[in-house]
Enzyme design. Structure first.
Site, PDB file in Angstrom:
ATOM      1  N   HIS A 107       0.830  -1.208   0.000  1.00  0.00           N
ATOM      2  CA  HIS A 107       0.000   0.000   0.000  1.00  0.00           C
ATOM      3  C   HIS A 107       0.869   1.264   0.000  1.00  0.00           C
ATOM      4  O   HIS A 107       0.610   2.203   0.745  1.00  0.00           O
ATOM      5  CB  HIS A 107      -0.919   0.002   1.236  1.00  0.00           C
TER       6      HIS A 107
HETATM    7  C1  LIG Z   1       0.435  -7.158  -4.660  1.00  0.00           C
HETATM    8  C2  LIG Z   1      -0.544  -6.068  -4.317  1.00  0.00           C
HETATM    9  C3  LIG Z   1      -1.685  -6.392  -3.604  1.00  0.00           C
HETATM   10  C4  LIG Z   1      -2.596  -5.396  -3.269  1.00  0.00           C
HETATM   11  N1  LIG Z   1      -3.794  -5.738  -2.696  1.00  0.00           N
HETATM   12  C5  LIG Z   1      -4.748  -4.795  -2.536  1.00  0.00           C
HETATM   13  C6  LIG Z   1      -6.052  -5.153  -2.131  1.00  0.00           C
HETATM   14  O1  LIG Z   1      -6.376  -6.332  -1.964  1.00  0.00           O
HETATM   15  N2  LIG Z   1      -6.960  -4.162  -1.953  1.00  0.00           N
HETATM   16  C7  LIG Z   1      -6.645  -2.843  -2.129  1.00  0.00           C
HETATM   17  O2  LIG Z   1      -7.507  -1.984  -1.900  1.00  0.00           O
HETATM   18  N3  LIG Z   1      -5.410  -2.483  -2.539  1.00  0.00           N
HETATM   19  C8  LIG Z   1      -4.479  -3.418  -2.784  1.00  0.00           C
HETATM   20  N4  LIG Z   1      -3.252  -3.073  -3.276  1.00  0.00           N
HETATM   21  C9  LIG Z   1      -2.937  -1.641  -3.444  1.00  0.00           C
HETATM   22  C10 LIG Z   1      -3.532  -0.971  -4.682  1.00  0.00           C
HETATM   23  O3  LIG Z   1      -3.683  -1.872  -5.736  1.00  0.00           O
HETATM   24  C11 LIG Z   1      -2.621   0.203  -5.059  1.00  0.00           C
HETATM   25  O4  LIG Z   1      -2.546   1.071  -3.956  1.00  0.00           O
HETATM   26  C12 LIG Z   1      -3.098   0.991  -6.274  1.00  0.00           C
HETATM   27  O5  LIG Z   1      -3.345   0.135  -7.356  1.00  0.00           O
HETATM   28  C13 LIG Z   1      -2.051   2.051  -6.661  1.00  0.00           C
HETATM   29  O6  LIG Z   1      -2.482   2.767  -7.786  1.00  0.00           O
HETATM   30  P1  LIG Z   1      -1.531   3.826  -8.515  1.00  0.00           P
HETATM   31  O7  LIG Z   1      -2.250   4.298  -9.724  1.00  0.00           O
HETATM   32  O8  LIG Z   1      -1.073   4.816  -7.533  1.00  0.00           O
HETATM   33  O9  LIG Z   1      -0.233   3.020  -8.955  1.00  0.00           O
HETATM   34  P2  LIG Z   1      -0.116   1.723  -9.856  1.00  0.00           P
HETATM   35  O10 LIG Z   1      -1.451   1.114 -10.088  1.00  0.00           O
HETATM   36  O11 LIG Z   1       0.940   0.879  -9.250  1.00  0.00           O
HETATM   37  O12 LIG Z   1       0.366   2.289 -11.264  1.00  0.00           O
HETATM   38  C14 LIG Z   1       1.654   2.787 -11.515  1.00  0.00           C
HETATM   39  C15 LIG Z   1       2.087   2.286 -12.898  1.00  0.00           C
HETATM   40  O13 LIG Z   1       3.183   3.064 -13.336  1.00  0.00           O
HETATM   41  C16 LIG Z   1       4.102   2.224 -13.998  1.00  0.00           C
HETATM   42  N5  LIG Z   1       5.422   2.873 -13.939  1.00  0.00           N
HETATM   43  C17 LIG Z   1       6.230   3.040 -12.865  1.00  0.00           C
HETATM   44  N6  LIG Z   1       7.333   3.743 -13.225  1.00  0.00           N
HETATM   45  C18 LIG Z   1       7.208   4.021 -14.537  1.00  0.00           C
HETATM   46  C19 LIG Z   1       8.012   4.709 -15.481  1.00  0.00           C
HETATM   47  N7  LIG Z   1       9.180   5.291 -15.130  1.00  0.00           N
HETATM   48  N8  LIG Z   1       7.577   4.803 -16.770  1.00  0.00           N
HETATM   49  C20 LIG Z   1       6.409   4.227 -17.160  1.00  0.00           C
HETATM   50  N9  LIG Z   1       5.607   3.544 -16.292  1.00  0.00           N
HETATM   51  C21 LIG Z   1       5.998   3.463 -15.007  1.00  0.00           C
HETATM   52  C22 LIG Z   1       4.026   0.911 -13.250  1.00  0.00           C
HETATM   53  O14 LIG Z   1       4.469  -0.142 -14.085  1.00  0.00           O
HETATM   54  C23 LIG Z   1       2.536   0.835 -12.877  1.00  0.00           C
HETATM   55  O15 LIG Z   1       1.801   0.094 -13.828  1.00  0.00           O
HETATM   56  C24 LIG Z   1      -2.330  -4.039  -3.630  1.00  0.00           C
HETATM   57  C25 LIG Z   1      -1.188  -3.722  -4.370  1.00  0.00           C
HETATM   58  C26 LIG Z   1      -0.304  -4.718  -4.734  1.00  0.00           C
HETATM   59  C27 LIG Z   1       0.926  -4.352  -5.538  1.00  0.00           C
END
Ligand SMILES: Cc1cc2nc3c(=O)[nH]c(=O)nc-3n(C[C@H](O)[C@H](O)[C@H](O)COP(=O)(O)OP(=O)(O)OC[C@H]3O[C@@H](n4cnc5c(N)ncnc54)[C@H](O)[C@@H]3O)c2cc1C
Length: 632
Positions: free
Chosen positions: A560
């Site tokens: 998280h």
């Molecule tokens: C294993 C796991 C289990 C989880 N379980 C739960 C759950 O059961 N319930 C819940 O509520 N939450 C859960 N979470 C947390 C939740 O999924 C995340 O908090 C949320 O998806 C984050 O969203 P975001 O858009 O901030 O980042 P992300 O969805 O992580 O998106 C960021 C994206 O940017 C890309 N990226 C990074 N750097 C670069 C770069 N330099 N250039 C291009 N692309 C890049 C990455 O590849 C990624 O796809 C879990 C997360 C994980 C990893």
């Protein structure tokens, strides 16, 4: 429309939040040209994404994750921890454990109170409703949405582990309520045991993520950007290195493919894509601050250490790293338990028995996360005593005036997440998982290379470096253990996953000194549970120390990560303002969980979804696009 050199908007990262904003913008104004550059591969209709229960196997395989290894931590006995983040289109929403969890309303109000007008509960709860299609019967319509894209259901079946957890809690924990119809995600409920729902479509049994529900379902969308008829292009398996500026105005990004690098050095010129209207960093709590630092936006100290020329002094970038701290404890379960360990193994022969039902009806254990039931815990006055003076101070300062905030979240898992060996092949395994809702310790993440976006980060989550965080997990371990050993499926404890207690069995001197209470020693096998009214286990000081040692040796990420480009005033360490604009430059926003200024007391996907909806409104407003037409 084949790949262009110039777009209206470029997203660096195609994860949870980016898919929402891009999908809504494309619907609101189909003339917009949008480029998404994503580090990982596509996730479209791939079974390891859409079949929910495969998530743990995928995590083990690691193809759709980036792994971040921390510096060695003294408080963890010199151990490094590994925190994976998602790396695929759809990001965390496409790989996570599917648990639907919303934070207490006061968390969003705390964000607003930092000066972020429009980010309080009154503004964000409607957006959290807007994104969801809540498929649970008999709920309170006022807090849920029923027409949004993201499906929420109880999943393909109810496991007997989940049911027993609730039945046991109802009889054992007299200080709290249990209800099989309670809504634990109404932004305020605490101290009630109840069913826990999931991001699974009740009709198809498929994972409900933002890639499939915002991006892949765009009319004429094509996975291949070269042959696409659509104006939204997704370039996968490329990383954004830095933002390109002209006079502090973001005009594009530089990006590379992994194969362009050899031994950490670029072998070919990085490519540049230009954005005429906006660049949005949506690379998550690790990715977005790293891009900012490589672009020259960050603290003087950290940038000079990696020879990056500073263009904006923003000391908060990469600081304020938050996560939750989790402990998993394994137990042996009876043969007839509904456990997902087989599916977690990823072996075809273990998945085969569930495949037909999932394909035909979208139900069964493959449409499951292993978690059916849980509770958001706040201590009673007696438990507050037990939590001790380190925690009491935190309670007085932080929790006492916020009655909707849990101290920890406890779940039963129908399967063993840590995959400990069971002593007998005929026994199954279940677990207790508990995470601290608001750990006091806060960490950081910074780049180690000016130009290589695959270089490891210098990162420390600071797990357990505040004594109150240890106290909470110690308390949770004991609570989970009392519940577990009363559940009908209980057949003993897997010693390798428990503390090394020094207490001896009753009858020994130490046993007597524990006033004939049950000593803490691990019960390696038993033919069944203890009676509900069995006295609680008595822990000596040495036992508490054994628990603390065990926690330090095993505590890990809850996945998280958030807070590293925090939305707060610049002088308070902020990275972005409340319109998500990066301080000191123009045409550059950050939109992902890195903007969360403070932690939330829940799993974080729902907060990411809500940030996505809010960011869409802000971007649409900035671009003069009517946000109404982005709805479906
Ligand atoms: C294993 C796991 C289990 C989880 N379980 C739960 C759950 O059961 N319930 C819940 O509520 N939450 C859960 N979470 C947390 C939740 O999924 C995340 O908090 C949320 O998806 C984050 O969203 P975001 O858009 O901030 O980042 P992300 O969805 O992580 O998106 C960021 C994206 O940017 C890309 N990226 C990074 N750097 C670069 C770069 N330099 N250039 C291009 N692309 C890049 C990455 O590849 C990624 O796809 C879990 C997360 C994980 C990893």
């Amino acid at each position: 429309m084949p790949l262009l050199d110039s777009y209206d908007i470029i997203f660096a990262g195609g994860g949870t939040v980016a898919c929402i904003i891009a999908g809504r913008l494309a619907r609101a104004d189909p003339s917009l040209s949008i480029l998404i550059i994503e580090a990982g591969p596509h996730s479209f209709n791939l079974h390891h994404h859409v079949q929910p229960a495969r998530y743990l196997y995928s995590l083990g395989q690691g193809h759709t994750f980036s792994k971040h290894t921390s510096v060695q931590s003294e408080v963890l006995g010199g151990r490094s921890v590994c925190v994976p983040s998602a790396s695929c289109v759809g990001g965390g929403s496409a790989v996570n454990f599917l648990l639907y969890a919303r934070p207490p309303a006061s968390d969003y109000d705390d964000w607003e109170n930092l000066g972020n007008i429009g980010w309080g509960a009154e503004s964000l709860i409607p957006l959290s409703k807007k994104i969801e299609n809540y498929q649970i019967p008999s709920c309170r319509p006022s807090v849920h949405g029923f027409t949004g894209p993201i499906r929420v259901s109880h999943g393909g079946c109810d496991t007997n582990i989940g049911k027993e957890f609730l039945e046991t809690a109802a009889q054992y924990d007299r200080d709290r309520k249990m209800s099989t119809s309670v809504d634990l995600n109404d932004f305020k409920k605490i101290n009630v045991y109840g069913p826990w729902h999931k991001y699974i479509d009740s009709q198809t049994g498929k994972r409900s993520d933002t890639a499939h529900h915002f991006l892949y379902n765009l009319h004429n969308f094509d996975l291949d950007p070269e042959s696409s008829n659509h104006k939204v292009h997704v370039l996968t398996k490329r990383r954004v290195v830095r933002v390109i500026f002209q006079n502090k105005r973001a005009v594009g990004v530089e990006y590379v493919a992994r194969e362009d690098f050899d031994n950490g050095k670029p072998q070919v010129q990085p490519r540049i894509a230009y954005a005429s209207r906006l660049v949005v960093l949506s690379s998550g709590a690790f990715g977005s601050p790293a891009i900012l630092e490589r672009s020259g936006i960050g603290s003087t100290l950290h940038l000079s250490q990696v020879d990056v020329r500073q263009i904006v002094d923003l000391p908060g970038v990469g600081e304020n790293y938050n996560d939750h701290n989790i402990g998993f404890t394994p137990y042996l379960a009876s043969e007839d338990s509904d456990c997902l360990d087989g599916i977690f193994s990823g072996e075809d022969k273990a998945i085969e028995p569930y495949l037909k039902e999932w394909e035909a009806q979208g139900s069964g254990l493959l449409a499951h996360s292993s978690i059916d039931a849980g509770v958001k815990l706040r201590p009673t006055p007696e438990e507050l005593e037990e939590l001790g003076p380190d925690f009491k101070q935190v309670w007085d300062e932080f929790y006492a005036g916020a009655p909707d905030k849990p101290v920890a979240v406890l779940f039963a898992t129908a399967g063993d997440f840590m995959n400990y060996d069971a002593p007998s092949a005929s026994l199954k395994k279940f677990g207790m998982a508990c995470f601290t809702a608001y750990p006091r310790a806060v960490g950081y993440t910074h780049i180690t290379s000016a130009s290589n976006p695959w270089a490891p980060l210098r990162f420390d989550p600071k797990y357990l470096s505040h004594p109150a965080d240890v106290a909470v997990l110690r308390w949770c371990y004991k609570r989970g253990r009392e519940l577990a050993r009363r559940m009908s499926s209980y057949r003993g404890e897997i010693a390798a996953g428990h503390p090394k207690f020094c207490s001896s069995p009753p009858g020994s001197d130490l046993g007597k000194s524990l006033k004939a209470g049950i000593p803490a020693s691990v019960v390696s096998s038993t033919s069944g549970p203890v009676a509900i009214d069995t006295p609680d286990i008595v822990y000596s000081e040495e036992d508490d120390k054994a628990i603390d040692d065990h926690l330090r040796a095993t505590v890990g990420t809850t996945w998280h990560s958030l807070g590293t480009c925090a939305m707060k005033p610049r002088e308070a360490g902020g990275g972005v303002d409340s319109r998500l604009n990066v301080y000191g430059v123009v045409n550059l926003k950050v939109a992902d969980l890195s903007i969360a200024p403070l932690n939330v007391g829940a799993n974080t996907n729902n907060t990411a979804l809500t940030i996505g909806e809010k960011a869409f409104l802000l971007v649409a407003e900035d671009l003069g696009i009517s946000s109404d037409s982005g709805q479906r």
